[in-house]
Design a protein around this motif. Structure first.
Motif, mmCIF file in Angstrom:
data_model
loop_
_atom_site.group_PDB
_atom_site.id
_atom_site.type_symbol
_atom_site.label_atom_id
_atom_site.label_comp_id
_atom_site.label_asym_id
_atom_site.label_seq_id
_atom_site.Cartn_x
_atom_site.Cartn_y
_atom_site.Cartn_z
ATOM 1 N N GLU A 30 4.167 5.333 -5.975
ATOM 2 C CA GLU A 30 3.960 5.364 -7.419
ATOM 3 C C GLU A 30 2.867 6.689 -7.720
ATOM 4 N N LEU A 31 2.013 6.953 -6.944
ATOM 5 C CA LEU A 31 1.036 7.773 -7.117
ATOM 6 C C LEU A 31 1.524 9.201 -6.902
ATOM 7 N N ALA A 32 2.264 9.261 -6.102
ATOM 8 C CA ALA A 32 3.093 10.662 -5.851
ATOM 9 C C ALA A 32 4.218 11.060 -6.859
ATOM 10 N N SER A 69 2.279 1.708 -3.444
ATOM 11 C CA SER A 69 1.240 2.087 -4.334
ATOM 12 C C SER A 69 1.119 3.815 -4.079
ATOM 13 N N LYS A 70 1.505 4.341 -3.034
ATOM 14 C CA LYS A 70 1.207 5.708 -2.691
ATOM 15 C C LYS A 70 2.380 6.478 -3.303
ATOM 16 N N SER A 101 0.959 -1.346 -0.152
ATOM 17 C CA SER A 101 0.122 -0.002 0.119
ATOM 18 C C SER A 101 0.905 1.310 -0.004
ATOM 19 N N ILE A 102 1.999 1.301 0.764
ATOM 20 C CA ILE A 102 3.175 2.320 0.790
ATOM 21 C C ILE A 102 3.589 2.528 -0.522
#
Length: 129
Positions: free
Chosen positions: A101-103, A98-99, A95-96
């Motif tokens: 990658e989003l950032a 993914s964050k 989950s981190i």
């Protein structure tokens, strides 16, 4: 020839991580992360060569230096975000990852705004009024 060295380091580190993981999972994670950093540092010279060639080509093509630097920054953000996400995913924190990658994607979008603006303005100038 460098690819053989990189793959060799990767395979040896993978074997060591698998052996160490049973006894000391934290050390296994640190070894995997350290290996990734060593491989990146080993390839830093090649990255510098690629950047020099791209700078030369951009100069010959008379590309605006601001655009060239922005594109290099965008590529750098993409690679750093990917590396960080992979390390985090290796640690079992999907989950981190993914964050991260989003950032990275959001920062790339922010960096691309000036280029997108120039492209849109150019298209508007070309179109008949």
């Amino acid at each position: 020839m460098e690819i053989i060295q990189v793959v060799g380091i990767g395979i040896i580190a993978t074997f060591l991580v698998l052996v160490i993981k049973e006894q000391k999972p934290v050390f296994a994670f640190l070894l995997a992360t350290f290996t990734g950093i060593v491989i990146f540092i080993a390839l830093a010279g090649k990255i510098a060569e690629v950047i020099r060639v791209l700078e030369h080509l951009a100069t010959q093509a008379r590309v605006n230096n601001l655009f060239f630097e922005t594109i290099l920054k965008i590529v750098g953000i993409a690679y750093i975000a990917e590396f960080g996400a992979q390390v985090t995913r290796d640690a079992g924190q999907g989950s981190i990852a993914s964050k991260i990658e989003l950032a990275g994607k959001l920062l790339i979008m922010v960096m691309a705004i000036p280029i997108i603006t120039v492209i849109i303005e150019t298209v508007i100038q070309i179109l008949p009024a």
